[in-house]
Scaffold this motif. Structure first.
Motif, PDB file in Angstrom:
ATOM      1  N   LEU A 226     -16.212  49.440 -26.206  1.00 30.60           N
ATOM      2  CA  LEU A 226     -16.616  50.358 -26.372  1.00 30.60           C
ATOM      3  C   LEU A 226     -18.136  50.978 -25.728  1.00 30.60           C
ATOM      4  O   LEU A 226     -19.049  50.207 -26.338  1.00 30.60           O
TER       5      LEU A 226
ATOM      6  N   VAL B 119     -21.445  52.085 -25.749  1.00 26.63           N
ATOM      7  CA  VAL B 119     -22.413  52.520 -26.735  1.00 26.63           C
ATOM      8  C   VAL B 119     -23.575  53.799 -25.970  1.00 26.63           C
ATOM      9  O   VAL B 119     -24.302  53.095 -24.982  1.00 26.63           O
TER      10      VAL B 119
ATOM     11  N   ASP C 270     -23.768  49.469 -20.598  1.00 30.99           N
ATOM     12  CA  ASP C 270     -23.480  50.069 -21.820  1.00 30.99           C
ATOM     13  C   ASP C 270     -24.200  48.689 -22.957  1.00 30.99           C
ATOM     14  O   ASP C 270     -23.712  48.960 -23.866  1.00 30.99           O
TER      15      ASP C 270
ATOM     16  N   ASP D 205     -26.737  56.464 -31.354  1.00 30.93           N
ATOM     17  CA  ASP D 205     -27.021  55.428 -31.616  1.00 30.93           C
ATOM     18  C   ASP D 205     -25.420  54.865 -33.330  1.00 30.93           C
ATOM     19  O   ASP D 205     -25.474  53.588 -33.205  1.00 30.93           O
TER      20      ASP D 205
ATOM     21  N   VAL E 261     -21.492  54.274 -33.247  1.00 31.74           N
ATOM     22  CA  VAL E 261     -20.561  54.250 -32.454  1.00 31.74           C
ATOM     23  C   VAL E 261     -19.196  54.091 -32.945  1.00 31.74           C
ATOM     24  O   VAL E 261     -19.322  52.837 -34.215  1.00 31.74           O
TER      25      VAL E 261
ATOM     26  N   PRO F 255     -16.226  54.679 -26.588  1.00 33.46           N
ATOM     27  CA  PRO F 255     -16.080  55.681 -28.316  1.00 33.46           C
ATOM     28  C   PRO F 255     -14.918  56.719 -28.748  1.00 33.46           C
ATOM     29  O   PRO F 255     -15.283  57.732 -27.902  1.00 33.46           O
TER      30      PRO F 255
END
Length: 300
Positions: A19, A21, A33, A99, A101, A124
């Motif tokens: 994912l 970020v 990320d 922030d 996720v 995400p």
């Protein structure tokens, strides 16, 4: 980053590293990320109840996990499927924070001891707020068959979801405090079939043919080989030969045929009237059903 279970043996939660970020504190100015840092947070969460240096258990649960009943993966390099789920959280958690996720996962075995690669999305999920404590989230599972999967991985996979709240912590910062990061995951939310895509062909000869003469029907059943990125013959499989007259809309079974050591099919019938012949394969848990496009035969 997609991590095979044979490499990431510590915990299936490492798959959350897939994912991206998107947070100011969790991503660099160059758009990176920091997925390695994200993986460490996920791994730390599963070290044990009293292990030091763990994120705290975040009050988040997941439900209503919805995914396609089956995902067919061919010989291409990338596929994806959409997942939706409900996220329920404590009143103090802001799922719209930069922030925070979350994302869906697919796993075999358990998240802590996966038997195959744990699969996630490259990006995400996005969440729409429903109430003060619930949200509906939509994300993707990205499949890179040659990187992530063995042919033996085809079959039933289980759905899961996870979430991380960085709470202003920068995973790459010198003062990063993992104990101030919140983490939650939940497995066994649903199932889907991850299948090796199949193809089936048919050809009837001669064309045209005289009534009462012999028609030879050939074809081939093939399935995707994820490890080579090619299609290969599906050997020793039962396939049905079907026929429908020119003015009829439905097919009827004529006989059963088995593929040979190359996935090839061959049989004969007596020509009776103008119509279409096709082979049909009913499918399995690991391979989807498939019909060949009917081949029209002019009987004179």
């Amino acid at each position: 980053m997609r991590i095979r279970a044979t490499v990431a043996t510590v915990t299936g939660a490492l798959a959350l590293s897939a994912l991206a970020v998107p947070a100011v504190h969790a991503a660099g100015s160059d758009g990176s990320d920091h997925r390695e840092a994200f993986a460490k947070i996920s791994q730390a969460a599963h070290k044990g109840d009293r292990a030091p240096g763990q994120p705290y258990d975040m009050d988040v649960t997941f439900s209503d996990f919805k995914i396609a009943k089956a995902v067919k993966l061919g010989s291409g390099t990338h596929y994806s499927t959409t997942v939706t789920y409900k996220l329920t959280h404590a009143a103090g958690i802001n799922v719209k924070a930069a922030d925070f996720v979350t994302g869906p996962l697919l796993h075999r075995g358990s998240l802590t001891a996966p038997s195959s690669a744990v699969l996630a999305g490259v990006k995400p999920a996005t969440c729409a707020v429903d109430t003060a404590t619930t949200a509906t989230c939509t994300g993707k599972i990205d499949f890179y068959p040659r990187e992530d999967l063995l042919n033996s991985d085809a079959g039933t996979w289980k759905g899961a979801a996870a979430a991380i709240a960085y709470n202003g912590q920068d995973p790459e910062g010198e003062e990063f405090d993992i104990t101030k990061v919140g983490y939650a995951d939940q497995e066994d939310l649903g199932t889907t079939l991850v299948q090796r895509a199949s193809t089936l062909t048919v050809n009837a000869t001669p064309e045209p043919v005289k009534k009462g003469k012999t028609l030879t029907i050939t074809g081939k059943l093939s399935i995707a080989n994820w490890e080579t990125g090619k299609y290969v013959g599906y050997v020793n499989q039962s396939v049905a030969l079907q026929y429908r007259k020119k003015a009829v809309t439905t097919y009827s079974n004529v006989k059963g045929v088995k593929t040979n050591s190359k996935g090839e099919l061959r049989t004969t019938v007596t020509a009776s009237a103008d119509g279409y012949y096709r082979f049909t394969f009913k499918g399995k848990t690991t391979v989807p059903a498939v019909n060949a496009t009917g081949d029209y035969v002019d009987v004179q």
